[in-house]
Design a protein around this motif. Structure first.
Motif, short mmCIF file in Angstrom:
data_model
loop_
_atom_site.label_atom_id
_atom_site.label_comp_id
_atom_site.label_asym_id
_atom_site.label_seq_id
_atom_site.Cartn_x
_atom_site.Cartn_y
_atom_site.Cartn_z
N PRO A 137 -5.24 -6.16 4.49
CA PRO A 137 -4.96 -5.47 3.22
C PRO A 137 -6.19 -4.70 2.74
O PRO A 137 -7.31 -5.22 2.79
N GLY A 138 -5.99 -3.47 2.33
CA GLY A 138 -7.10 -2.61 1.95
C GLY A 138 -7.60 -1.73 3.07
O GLY A 138 -8.36 -0.79 2.85
N GLY A 139 -7.19 -2.05 4.32
CA GLY A 139 -7.54 -1.20 5.45
C GLY A 139 -6.86 0.15 5.32
O GLY A 139 -5.84 0.29 4.63
N LYS A 140 -7.39 1.15 6.01
CA LYS A 140 -6.96 2.52 5.75
C LYS A 140 -6.50 3.24 7.02
O LYS A 140 -7.06 3.05 8.10
N ILE A 141 -5.50 4.07 6.85
CA ILE A 141 -5.14 5.10 7.82
C ILE A 141 -5.46 6.44 7.18
O ILE A 141 -5.01 6.71 6.06
N ILE A 142 -6.24 7.26 7.86
CA ILE A 142 -6.55 8.60 7.36
C ILE A 142 -6.22 9.60 8.46
O ILE A 142 -6.88 9.64 9.50
N PHE A 143 -5.18 10.37 8.24
CA PHE A 143 -4.74 11.38 9.19
C PHE A 143 -4.81 12.76 8.54
O PHE A 143 -4.60 12.90 7.34
N LYS A 211 -3.34 -0.18 3.37
CA LYS A 211 -2.47 -1.33 3.71
C LYS A 211 -2.27 -2.21 2.48
O LYS A 211 -3.21 -2.61 1.80
N LYS A 212 -1.00 -2.49 2.19
CA LYS A 212 -0.65 -3.31 1.03
C LYS A 212 -0.95 -4.78 1.29
O LYS A 212 -0.95 -5.24 2.43
N SER A 213 -1.18 -5.51 0.20
CA SER A 213 -1.28 -6.97 0.30
C SER A 213 0.13 -7.53 0.47
O SER A 213 1.08 -7.06 -0.13
N THR A 214 0.24 -8.53 1.32
CA THR A 214 1.57 -9.09 1.55
C THR A 214 1.76 -10.39 0.77
O THR A 214 0.81 -10.98 0.31
#
Length: 214
Positions: A137-143, A211-214
């Motif tokens: 959670p908190g990880g990022k995708i940057i495209f 990324k959302k927290s689950t």
């Protein structure tokens, strides 16, 4: 899975730098603001980064300059060799957007520029779900990649390029899997990401997903 287009880079590997620097007139609008696009993606990344489609290493260099630990994934052998010479300290892996193996189990960011369109919409969603499993959670995708507001806008852009005699770029738009912002929004949300979009030129959209927290 994107590798059906790998043959295109057999020749493009020799002239890629000419295209991204605006010397290929048909692709000038696609790569408008190229350096700024790369810097935006690199600066938004955090920590240990997977970069898909290193190409000739232009984004890789920006990521290194920003202090990131980079794992580069590139399916084209010549492109990997070019990146390896320019970025000798980067771990380079033969892989693609869907088929790849990384030894480092802690990944903070996943980035790419001008790459995600190599997947069909169904493959894009599958890939995003895979990336969600790699990120905390908190990880990022940057495209940053070519996308369109709507299918009508895409058709209008193809018509515009044909009218200018730019058949190479028009063929590209018809051949590969360029999608819409609405579809991308749905994909990211289904894969448990909060995402925002920003248009950077007539073609390229910046996508930053958390990324959302689950």
């Amino acid at each position: 899975m994107g590798r059906e287009f790998i043959y295109l880079f057999d020749e493009w590997a020799k002239s890629y730098e000419e295209s991204v620097t605006g010397q290929h007139k048909e692709y000038r609008d696609v790569f408008e603001g190229y350096e700024s696009i790369l810097e935006k993606v690199a600066n938004a990344s955090i920590g240990t980064v997977i970069e898909f489609g290193t190409g000739t290493g232009n984004l890789t260099l920006k990521l290194e300059a920003a202090g990131r630990e980079v794992i580069g994934i590139e399916p084209h052998e010549t492109m990997r060799e070019i990146t390896g010479k320019r970025c000798p300290n980067v771990q380079l892996v033969d892989g693609d957007l869907q088929n790849f193996t990384v030894e480092n189990k802690h990944i903070d960011s996943i980035v790419s520029t001008y790459v995600f369109h190599h997947l069909t919409d169904e493959e894009k969603l599958e890939a995003l779900k895979t990336y969600a499993k790699l990120l905390q959670p908190g990880g990022k995708i940057i495209f940053a990649d070519t996308a369109f507001v709507s299918e009508e806008h895409k058709k209008a852009q193809i018509k515009k390029e044909r009218s200018r005699g730019y058949h190479e770029v028009a063929d590209d738009l018809e051949r590969e899997y360029y999608t819409t912002i609405t579809k991308l929004l749905t994909m990211f949300q289904e894969a448990s990401f909060d995402v925002s979009f920003e248009q950077l030129n007539d073609y390229v959209w910046y996508m930053e997903a958390i990324k959302k927290s689950t």
